[in-house]
Design an enzyme around this catalytic site. Structure first.
Site, short mmCIF file in Angstrom:
data_model
loop_
_atom_site.label_atom_id
_atom_site.label_comp_id
_atom_site.label_asym_id
_atom_site.label_seq_id
_atom_site.Cartn_x
_atom_site.Cartn_y
_atom_site.Cartn_z
N LYS A 223 0.83 -1.20 0.00
CA LYS A 223 0.00 0.00 0.00
C LYS A 223 0.88 1.27 0.00
O LYS A 223 2.09 1.18 0.22
CB LYS A 223 -0.92 -0.03 1.23
N TYR B 215 -12.33 -2.39 -3.42
CA TYR B 215 -12.85 -2.45 -2.06
C TYR B 215 -14.38 -2.45 -2.01
O TYR B 215 -14.96 -2.08 -0.98
CB TYR B 215 -12.29 -1.27 -1.25
N PHE C 134 -15.66 3.51 7.19
CA PHE C 134 -14.31 3.93 6.82
C PHE C 134 -14.05 3.83 5.31
O PHE C 134 -12.90 4.01 4.87
CB PHE C 134 -13.26 3.13 7.60
N ARG D 170 -1.51 -14.65 3.84
CA ARG D 170 -2.28 -13.98 4.91
C ARG D 170 -1.58 -14.17 6.26
O ARG D 170 -1.53 -13.27 7.09
CB ARG D 170 -3.71 -14.54 4.98
N THR E 238 -5.22 -8.06 10.21
CA THR E 238 -5.51 -6.76 9.59
C THR E 238 -5.19 -5.61 10.53
O THR E 238 -4.60 -4.61 10.14
CB THR E 238 -7.00 -6.70 9.18
N ARG F 92 2.79 -7.04 9.06
CA ARG F 92 2.11 -5.97 9.82
C ARG F 92 2.61 -5.91 11.25
O ARG F 92 2.73 -4.83 11.84
CB ARG F 92 0.60 -6.19 9.77
N ASN G 220 -1.84 -0.17 7.04
CA ASN G 220 -1.32 -1.47 7.47
C ASN G 220 -0.45 -2.14 6.41
O ASN G 220 -0.40 -3.36 6.31
CB ASN G 220 -2.45 -2.38 7.97
N HIS H 251 -1.91 -5.41 1.37
CA HIS H 251 -3.22 -6.05 1.15
C HIS H 251 -2.95 -7.42 0.54
O HIS H 251 -2.05 -7.58 -0.28
CB HIS H 251 -4.09 -5.24 0.19
N GLU I 266 -9.40 -10.02 -7.93
CA GLU I 266 -8.42 -8.95 -7.77
C GLU I 266 -7.30 -9.02 -8.81
O GLU I 266 -6.86 -7.99 -9.34
CB GLU I 266 -7.85 -8.98 -6.34
P1 CMP Z 1 -7.21 -4.65 3.55
O1 CMP Z 1 -6.76 -6.05 3.77
O2 CMP Z 1 -6.58 -3.89 2.45
O3 CMP Z 1 -8.80 -4.67 3.30
C1 CMP Z 1 -9.68 -3.72 3.79
C2 CMP Z 1 -8.98 -2.65 4.54
O4 CMP Z 1 -9.81 -1.81 5.31
C3 CMP Z 1 -8.06 -3.27 5.55
O5 CMP Z 1 -6.98 -3.85 4.90
C4 CMP Z 1 -7.74 -2.09 6.45
O6 CMP Z 1 -6.59 -1.39 6.03
C5 CMP Z 1 -8.96 -1.21 6.26
N1 CMP Z 1 -9.69 -1.03 7.51
C6 CMP Z 1 -10.28 -1.97 8.24
N2 CMP Z 1 -10.86 -1.41 9.33
C7 CMP Z 1 -10.62 -0.08 9.26
C8 CMP Z 1 -10.95 1.04 10.07
N3 CMP Z 1 -11.65 0.89 11.20
N4 CMP Z 1 -10.53 2.26 9.68
C9 CMP Z 1 -9.83 2.43 8.54
N5 CMP Z 1 -9.48 1.40 7.71
C10 CMP Z 1 -9.87 0.17 8.08
#
Ligand code: CMP
Length: 143
Positions: free
Chosen positions: A9, A49, A57, A85, A91, A102, A112, A115, A126
């Site tokens: 990211k 997404y 969010f 994963r 996450t 992470r 984070n 992805h 994807e």
């Molecule tokens: P990712 O695996 O890219 O898929 C969905 C993303 O949503 C996840 O990683 C996080 O980076 C993001 N995410 C999940 N929860 C929150 C949150 N509470 N606020 C902001 N981003 C979020």
């Protein structure tokens, strides 16, 4: 053999973590079959997404993923989806174990670092969103 879609990211690219992340998957024994540094359009971000569209969010997520270049990748290997994963860690970095990507490099759930596809269906979807078939290589002739 299984393929998964992984993406460093904008925070990971900005922090010069592409090499570190690629090295971890190479050393694990997976093969890189596609990779590119790119900017994500708002449209692609919203498609990628899409399952989070109703989350509070969502706007923040789209703004963040389009805020700078990402490094999109396709990796191949046995159980590549689940193993990647595991290597990424949970996450939310408050739950990700030290030793995971992470766990070692991220401190907030929004930023984070990486992805990764969460299922075979997501991986196909994807990979198709980010790569054309001709952008992926085939190693089978070398082995
Ligand atoms: P990712 O695996 O890219 O898929 C969905 C993303 O949503 C996840 O990683 C996080 O980076 C993001 N995410 C999940 N929860 C929150 C949150 N509470 N606020 C902001 N981003 C979020």
């Amino acid at each position: 053999m299984e393929r998964t879609f992984l993406m460093v990211k904008p925070d990971g690219v900005q922090r010069n973590l592409i090499g570190e992340i690629v090295a971890r998957f190479e050393k694990k024994g997976f093969q890189l079959v596609g990779g590119k540094l790119m900017s994500i359009s708002k449209e692609l971000a919203e498609q990628h997404y899409g399952e989070h569209k109703e989350r509070p969010f969502f706007g923040e997520l789209v703004d963040f993923i389009t805020s700078g270049p990402v490094f999109a990748m396709v990796w191949e290997g046995e159980n590549a989806i689940a193993t990647a994963r595991l290597m990424m860690g949970a996450t939310n970095p408050k739950d990700s174990a030290p030793g995971t990507i992470r766990g070692d490099f991220a401190a907030t759930v929004g930023k984070n670092i990486i992805h990764g596809s969460d299922s075979p269906e997501s991986a196909v979807r994807e990979i198709g969103l980010f790569f054309k078939e001709e952008e992926l290589v085939n190693y089978s002739k070398l082995m």
